[in-house]
Design an enzyme around this catalytic site. Sequence first.
Site, short mmCIF file in Angstrom:
data_model
loop_
_atom_site.label_atom_id
_atom_site.label_comp_id
_atom_site.label_asym_id
_atom_site.label_seq_id
_atom_site.Cartn_x
_atom_site.Cartn_y
_atom_site.Cartn_z
N ASP A 248 3.09 -43.97 -14.04
CA ASP A 248 2.37 -42.71 -14.17
C ASP A 248 3.32 -41.57 -13.85
OD1 ASP A 248 0.16 -44.16 -14.62
OD2 ASP A 248 -0.87 -43.67 -12.76
N LYS A 270 -0.81 -39.37 -17.79
CA LYS A 270 -0.99 -37.93 -17.94
C LYS A 270 -0.98 -37.27 -16.58
CE LYS A 270 -5.48 -39.73 -17.81
NZ LYS A 270 -6.00 -39.31 -16.56
N GLY A 301 0.26 -44.21 -9.16
CA GLY A 301 0.24 -43.41 -7.94
C GLY A 301 -0.82 -43.93 -6.99
N GLY A 302 -0.56 -43.87 -5.69
CA GLY A 302 -1.56 -44.28 -4.70
C GLY A 302 -1.87 -45.75 -4.82
N MET A 383 -9.06 -34.60 -6.74
CA MET A 383 -9.50 -33.62 -7.72
C MET A 383 -8.39 -32.86 -8.41
SD MET A 383 -11.02 -31.02 -4.97
CE MET A 383 -12.05 -30.48 -6.28
N1 SAH Z 1 -4.84 -43.95 -7.59
C1 SAH Z 1 -4.52 -42.70 -6.91
C2 SAH Z 1 -5.43 -41.57 -7.33
C3 SAH Z 1 -5.26 -41.15 -8.76
S1 SAH Z 1 -6.25 -39.76 -9.14
C4 SAH Z 1 -4.57 -42.94 -5.40
O1 SAH Z 1 -5.03 -43.99 -4.96
O2 SAH Z 1 -4.14 -42.06 -4.67
C5 SAH Z 1 -5.09 -38.46 -8.92
C6 SAH Z 1 -5.50 -37.61 -7.72
O3 SAH Z 1 -5.03 -38.21 -6.54
C7 SAH Z 1 -4.88 -36.24 -7.72
O4 SAH Z 1 -5.60 -35.33 -8.52
C8 SAH Z 1 -4.97 -35.87 -6.27
O5 SAH Z 1 -6.28 -35.48 -5.93
C9 SAH Z 1 -4.72 -37.20 -5.61
N2 SAH Z 1 -3.31 -37.37 -5.21
C10 SAH Z 1 -2.44 -38.29 -5.63
N3 SAH Z 1 -1.25 -38.15 -5.02
C11 SAH Z 1 -1.38 -37.11 -4.18
C12 SAH Z 1 -0.51 -36.46 -3.27
N4 SAH Z 1 0.74 -36.87 -3.09
N5 SAH Z 1 -1.00 -35.41 -2.56
C13 SAH Z 1 -2.26 -34.99 -2.74
N6 SAH Z 1 -3.12 -35.55 -3.58
C14 SAH Z 1 -2.69 -36.60 -4.30
#
Ligand code: SAH
Length: 481
Positions: A248, A270, A301-302, A383
Site C-alpha cells: 500500500d 490508494k 499499513g497497520g 478517517m
Molecule cells: N489497516 C490499517 C488502517 C487502514 S485505513 C491499520 O490497521 O492501521 C487508513 C487509516 O488508518 C488512515 O486514514 C488513518 O486514519 C489511519 N492511519 C494509518 N496509519 C496511520 C498513521 N501512521 N498515523 C495516523 N493514522 C494512521
Amino acid sequence: MKLYPLFADLRGRPVLVVGGGTIGERKIAALMEAGACVTVGAVDLTPALREWVDHQRITWRAGRFEENWLDDVWLVIAATNDAALHARIAALAQARRVFVNVVDDAALSSFHVPAVIDRAPLTVAISSGGHAPMLARVLRERLEALIDPVWGLLAWMLGDMRTRIRARLPDLAARRRFYARLIDGPVRSLLRREQFAAAQTATEHLLESADDRPAGSVVLVGAGPGDPGLLTLRGLRALNEADVVLHDRLVSAQVLALARRDAERIEVAKQAGNHHATQEQIHALMLHHAAAGHRVVRLKGGDPFVFGRGGEELEFLRRHGIAYEVVPGVTAALACAAYAGIPLTHRDHAQSVRLVTAHCKHSIDTLDWRALAEERQTLAIYMGTSGLSAVQQNLIRHGRAASTPFALIQNGSRPEQRVVIGTLADLAERAAAHDIRSPALLIVGEVAALAGTLAWFGHPPLEAATLGTPALNGCNSSVRY
Ligand code: SAH
C-alpha cells in the site's frame, strides 16, 4: 565517506607492516591468518613478533622506514606512533597506487580494516567509515552472539555442493527457495550437534526433492503504522523471503527497505481520494504472481484485518486455491495512542475501546451514533480528515459532552508525527487551524487529555491554548505554550 567494501585474497602476497609494537602485532596476526606474506619494518619488535621472525613465519626489516620497503607490496599498514612518518608512508604509498592503512587515521588511509566476525569461510565485516570504530566494535559483539559457529560449517558444506546445486536447480528462484528451506530446516541443528553425515544426507534429500516450480503463496503482512521498529519478527522474515512485495502507499519507506533487495516491489493501493489501483486489480496481481510460483507478500499499513480489506483478499485467495498466511501488524489506533501517550483504556476513564471507520459519507451515515456517544469508552476513529465535523456533530447530538477531550494524531509513530488535542466542541475548527492531513487518527474520550501530560514522542501536542497564538496559526510548530 562512503567506502566500497571488498574482501582481499592475500594468500602468498607480500604485505608490509611498519611498526613492531602491539598494534602492529595484532595487524600481522590477522594478515598471517589470511595467508599473507608479511614483512614487518621496525627498529624493535614485541616478543611475539620476534618469535614469528625466528620461526620464519614473517620477515623483519630492521631499522627506520625507507621508501624501497614499498617495492612489490600489495598493501601497507602504518602502525607506529610517529605521525610525520605516517603521513610520509601514506603519501608514498598513494603515489605508487599501493593501498595504505594508517592506524587510527581515516583521512590518511586508502583502505580501512573492518571489525570482523569470523565464521570461516563466512566472514562478516563491519566498518563505520572511520567515524566511530567503537560503534562497529559494539555491533560486532552483538552479532557475534547472534551468528553461531554453525553458519561457518554450513558454508563449508554448501561450498562443496555448490556446482551440484546449481546443476540440479538452474533457476535462481528455485535455488533461493532451496537455501531458505535448508537454513530453516533441521540441517543447522544437526550440524550444531556435530552430526555431519546426517546433515549431509538431509541436505541431499532436500536437494533431490526440491521442486523446480513450487506453488506460490501469499502472506498478508501488517506493516504497522510507519516506525519500522513496530514490524513483527514474522513480518520481517516474510519480507526477507518474498519474491514480490505488493504494498500500500501508506507503508513507510523504512519498512519497505527491509524487503529483500531484489524483490519486486509494486505499489498497489490508494491514498485517500487517489485511487491507483482497484481492489480487483490487487486481487489480479496477487493471483498472477502466486500462480507463477512466487512468494508474494501483500504488505498493508497497520494490521491487515483492521479496515484493511484483508478479509476480502483472503476470500479471493481461498476461492483460487492459493496458499496464504496472515501476519498481524500494529494497527494505527494502538500505535498512535502509544506514540501520543494515550492509554486507550484507563480504570478511571474508559473500560472499552471501539475501532471505528469514518472514511466517507456512507460509513459516517451508517454508524450507530447513539452507541458511539456513550460515556466511559474510547473511540479510535480511522478517517479521512474530511469527516471531522460530521463526527463532532453526531457525537454531540447523540449525547456525548462537548467537553469530551479528543486527540488527533497525524503520521503517528513517524518522525513527522503531530498531535492536536482539545475538546469535541472545537474539533473541526482546531483540525483546520492546524491543517491536519491524512493519514490521521482521531481518539475521542477522557483518555485523550492524557496526551497533554504523558506525551513522550516527537513534538509535544498542540493544545487549545495555542489557538490564536499568532506564531502557531496553521502551523506545525513544536512549541508548547
Ligand atoms: N489497516 C490499517 C488502517 C487502514 S485505513 C491499520 O490497521 O492501521 C487508513 C487509516 O488508518 C488512515 O486514514 C488513518 O486514519 C489511519 N492511519 C494509518 N496509519 C496511520 C498513521 N501512521 N498515523 C495516523 N493514522 C494512521
